[in-house]
Design an enzyme around this catalytic site. Structure first.
Site, short mmCIF file in Angstrom:
data_model
loop_
_atom_site.label_atom_id
_atom_site.label_comp_id
_atom_site.label_asym_id
_atom_site.label_seq_id
_atom_site.Cartn_x
_atom_site.Cartn_y
_atom_site.Cartn_z
N ILE A 233 1.81 3.18 7.05
CA ILE A 233 1.08 4.01 8.00
C ILE A 233 0.75 3.21 9.26
CG2 ILE A 233 0.06 5.52 6.24
CD1 ILE A 233 -2.62 3.98 6.76
N ASP A 234 0.77 1.86 9.16
CA ASP A 234 0.31 1.02 10.28
C ASP A 234 1.31 0.95 11.44
OD1 ASP A 234 -1.79 0.45 8.54
OD2 ASP A 234 -0.88 -1.41 7.84
N GLY B 109 0.83 -1.20 0.00
CA GLY B 109 0.00 0.00 0.00
C GLY B 109 0.86 1.25 0.00
N HIS C 237 -8.90 5.50 3.01
CA HIS C 237 -7.62 5.80 2.36
C HIS C 237 -7.19 7.25 2.45
CE1 HIS C 237 -8.68 1.84 0.93
NE2 HIS C 237 -7.41 1.66 0.66
N GLY D 110 6.36 -2.41 3.41
CA GLY D 110 5.97 -2.83 4.75
C GLY D 110 6.36 -4.27 5.04
N GLY E 128 -4.84 0.52 10.11
CA GLY E 128 -3.79 0.03 11.02
C GLY E 128 -3.62 -1.48 11.01
N ARG E 129 -4.48 -2.15 10.24
CA ARG E 129 -4.48 -3.63 10.19
C ARG E 129 -4.55 -4.24 11.59
NH1 ARG E 129 -0.05 -5.69 6.70
NH2 ARG E 129 -0.23 -7.35 8.19
O1 F6P Z 1 -1.15 -1.37 5.25
C1 F6P Z 1 -1.70 -0.13 4.97
C2 F6P Z 1 -3.19 -0.23 4.84
O2 F6P Z 1 -3.69 1.07 4.55
C3 F6P Z 1 -3.91 -0.82 6.05
O3 F6P Z 1 -4.03 0.06 7.11
C4 F6P Z 1 -5.21 -1.25 5.42
O4 F6P Z 1 -5.81 -2.31 6.12
C5 F6P Z 1 -4.79 -1.70 4.05
O5 F6P Z 1 -3.55 -1.08 3.77
C6 F6P Z 1 -5.77 -1.33 2.96
O6 F6P Z 1 -5.34 -1.91 1.79
P1 F6P Z 1 -5.91 -1.51 0.35
O7 F6P Z 1 -5.21 -0.26 -0.08
O8 F6P Z 1 -5.56 -2.67 -0.50
O9 F6P Z 1 -7.37 -1.29 0.48
#
Ligand code: F6P
Length: 366
Positions: free
Chosen positions: A143-144, A13, A290, A119, A187-188
């Protein structure tokens, strides 16, 4: 004299500060006469394409990019060369290991080294490629803030700033309407963004994955505040938070090659759980999404990302392959990729930051 070539790529991401790292690498490399910097478009996909999508990076095409969000090199979270999604002979998609092909291609293209900015997923790939003999260095992005080996990843503080600014706006509307406002942040599986936003913004409740919550305790905290005459409540909930007796909220997703499940939807689940548990207040939900990853990095992240870029190139000069740049105890150093990916960086429930949150009256619903 033919110059040595280093390849830079951004994977997973996107995150504020990626461009500042790229510019830091390019500017530092320019000080050496015998190096040239290249970028692979969309992580390793640029190398794996039949006609590789690789661009030379120089002072001209990286000038001023440290203030820009996103990544000039583009990115993907479906480009793991060890599990690469391809169409098989019967027209179906399947995951195949293209790592040997990738390493051979990099050799044929004349690259001495690779800098992988990404990441935990990207650095797990870096480690696997290093184990197969590739000269690779990692730079911790996300960002997490969920990567071990570094006190902070770049991008995290910008995400917290964006979330806190949004939280402040929700406070004034919550107050006007005597409402309970729930704000879901990213933040996963780690609660870093939620926790820092809750303290920075002054939330009453903060729900994070590391502390499964009891919905009755959350209702108690809401009622207590309404009883005190403070007729509104602001809650920050991490996307990976879950109730004591429940599971995380996920979004259906069948994209092949993607390393992680998509999290999301807890704000609406929590809202319903509160109603079911007898909360009488008017509740509204906001999913920040996002927004937290977009736009210009704050100054702290620009500085951190630039330091990471300069350090990454200097690690190439020193031959420190198989390592990742890190920020520890207010200094820039390096750690082994193995250490960086061996464990997930959860919020420690006995840390001072949790103590601080509790100290200012934030409830974790426990
Ligand atoms: O790892 C960064 C992150 O923004 C997480 O916080 C989130 O769960 C994930 O990526 C979202 O992923 P995507 O951009 O594939 O929707």
């Amino acid at each position: 004299m033919s110059k040595k070539k280093v390849l830079v790529l951004t994977g997973g991401g996107d995150c504020p500060g990626l461009n500042a790292v790229i510019r830091g690498i390019v500017k530092r490399a320019k000080k050496e006469d015998d190096w040239k910097v290249y970028g692979s478009i969309e992580a390793f996909n640029g190398v794996l394409k039949d006609s590789p999508e690789i661009v030379e990076l120089n002072n001209k095409n990286t000038a001023g990019i440290h203030v820009k969000g996103g990544t000039i090199l583009k990115t993907t979270n479906k480009g793991n060369p060890l599990k690469f999604p391809v169409k098989n002979d019967s027209g179906e998609m399947e995951e195949v290991d293209l790592s040997d092909e990738l390493i051979n291609k990099l050799k044929d293209l004349g690259f001495e080294a690779v800098i992988n900015i990404g990441g935990d997923g990207s650095q797990t790939i870096s480690k696997a490629l290093y184990d197969k003999g590739l000269n690779i260095i990692g730079v911790p992005k996300t960002i997490d803030n969920d990567l071990s080996g570094t006190d902070f990843t770049f991008g995290f503080r910008t995400a917290v700033q964006i979330a806190t600014d949004s939280f402040d706006k929700l406070v004034s509307t919550a107050e006007s309407h005597h409402r309970v406002m729930i704000m879901e942040v990213m933040g996963r599986d780690a609660g870093w963004i939620a926790l820092h936003t809750a303290i920075g913004g002054g939330a009453e409740v903060c729900l994070i994955p590391e502390i499964p919550y009891d919905i009755n305790k959350v209702v108690e905290r809401i009622n207590k505040r309404y009883r005190k005459g403070r007729g509104f409540v602001n809650i920050v909930v991490a996307e990976g938070a879950k109730p004591k007796e429940g599971t995380v909220s996920t979004i259906e997703n069948d994209e092949l090659g993607r390393g992680h499940v998509r999290l999301g939807g807890i704000a609406y689940q929590l809202s319903q759980q509160l109603k079911d548990a007898g909360c009488k207040a008017d509740i509204r939900e906001t999913v920040l999404g996002h927004i937290q990853r977009g736009g210009t990095p704050i100054a702290f992240d620009r500085v951190l990302a630039t330091m990471f870029g300069v350090k990454a190139f200097e690690m190439i000069l020193e031959g420190k392959f198989g390592e990742m740049v890190a920020y520890r105890n207010n200094d820039i150093c390096s750690v082994s990729l193995e250490e960086a990916v061996s464990q997930y960086n959860y919020v420690k429930t006995d840390s001072f930051v949790i103590n601080t949150a509790r100290g200012v009256g934030i409830s974790f619903g426990d």
